[in-house]
Enzyme design. Sequence first.
Site, PDB file in Angstrom:
ATOM      1  N   THR A  36       0.843  -1.188   0.000  1.00 16.28           N
ATOM      2  CA  THR A  36       0.000   0.000   0.000  1.00 16.28           C
ATOM      3  C   THR A  36       0.872   1.230   0.000  1.00 16.28           C
ATOM      4  O   THR A  36       1.882   1.276   0.696  1.00 16.28           O
ATOM      5  CB  THR A  36      -0.886   0.043   1.266  1.00 16.28           C
ATOM      6  OG1 THR A  36      -1.749  -1.075   1.266  1.00 16.28           O
ATOM      7  CG2 THR A  36      -1.714   1.300   1.323  1.00 16.28           C
ATOM      8  N   SER A  42       3.706   0.722   2.609  1.00 14.39           N
ATOM      9  CA  SER A  42       4.985   0.170   2.165  1.00 14.39           C
ATOM     10  C   SER A  42       5.790   1.135   1.318  1.00 14.39           C
ATOM     11  O   SER A  42       7.005   1.222   1.443  1.00 14.39           O
ATOM     12  CB  SER A  42       4.747  -1.103   1.346  1.00 14.39           C
ATOM     13  OG  SER A  42       4.004  -2.029   2.070  1.00 14.39           O
ATOM     14  N   LYS A  58      -8.131   2.112  -2.050  1.00 15.15           N
ATOM     15  CA  LYS A  58      -7.743   2.328  -0.659  1.00 15.15           C
ATOM     16  C   LYS A  58      -7.981   3.764  -0.205  1.00 15.15           C
ATOM     17  O   LYS A  58      -7.622   4.132   0.900  1.00 15.15           O
ATOM     18  CB  LYS A  58      -6.280   1.967  -0.485  1.00 15.15           C
ATOM     19  CG  LYS A  58      -5.935   0.562  -0.937  1.00 15.15           C
ATOM     20  CD  LYS A  58      -4.446   0.376  -0.993  1.00 15.15           C
ATOM     21  CE  LYS A  58      -4.076  -0.782  -1.867  1.00 15.15           C
ATOM     22  NZ  LYS A  58      -2.655  -0.825  -2.148  1.00 15.15           N
ATOM     23  N   GLY A  90      -7.512   7.473   3.527  1.00 21.41           N
ATOM     24  CA  GLY A  90      -6.817   6.355   2.913  1.00 21.41           C
ATOM     25  C   GLY A  90      -6.299   5.452   4.009  1.00 21.41           C
ATOM     26  O   GLY A  90      -6.096   5.897   5.145  1.00 21.41           O
TER      27      GLY A  90
END
Length: 179
Positions: free
Chosen positions: A6, A130, A39, A51
Site C-alpha cells: 500500500t 509500504s 484504498k 486512505g
Amino acid sequence: MELRGTTILAVKDENGSAVAGDGQVTLGQSIVMKHSAVKVRTLYNGKVISGFAGATADAFTLFEKFEKKLETYSGNLVRSAVEMAKDWRTDKYLRKLEAMLLVADAEHILVISGNGDVIEPDDGLAAIGSGGSYALSAARALSRHTEMPAAEIARKAMDIASEICVFTNNNIVLETIEK
C-alpha cells in the site's frame, strides 16, 4: 503469508488537499494478488478524504468508526481524529486492528494510528504504507521545486513511487477537496 502493498499520500496546499493511493495488494514478497484495490475514499458527504494502510477488514472497521466520529463532532476533523485515536488505543477490540489511517480535509492532513498517535505534518505532506517513504520523498521534492498544485504533486509523486517500490503500482485513485 502477509498481505501487503500500500502507498497512500496526502498533499495540502493553499487551495485544498489531495489524497492518492495505489491499487496493489501483494501476498508475501513476490505475488501480486490485485492491481486495482481502492484504498482511498471520501467520508462525511465528500468533505473528508481517507486512505488506509494495513489489513483491509480492519481498515473498513476503522473507516466506519471514524465516520461516526465525524458525524458526532459535526465534521471537525481534528477532534474526530483525537477521539478516534483515544478509542482505538483503549478499546480491547479496536486495539487489535492492524491498520493506519491518513485523513484530510481542505485545512488539515492527519495520520492516525492505533498507538494513540494523531500527527499533523509540518509541511502539508504525509504518507503511509509500504511505499510511503518513496512517495513522500518525491512529493517533498516536487513541492519545494515546482509550482504544481496538490493534486498534480500527489499524482506525480505516486508515479515516481511506483517506479521504485515493488509494493506500489501506478493504478492511482486520487481524491481532492478544495477550500
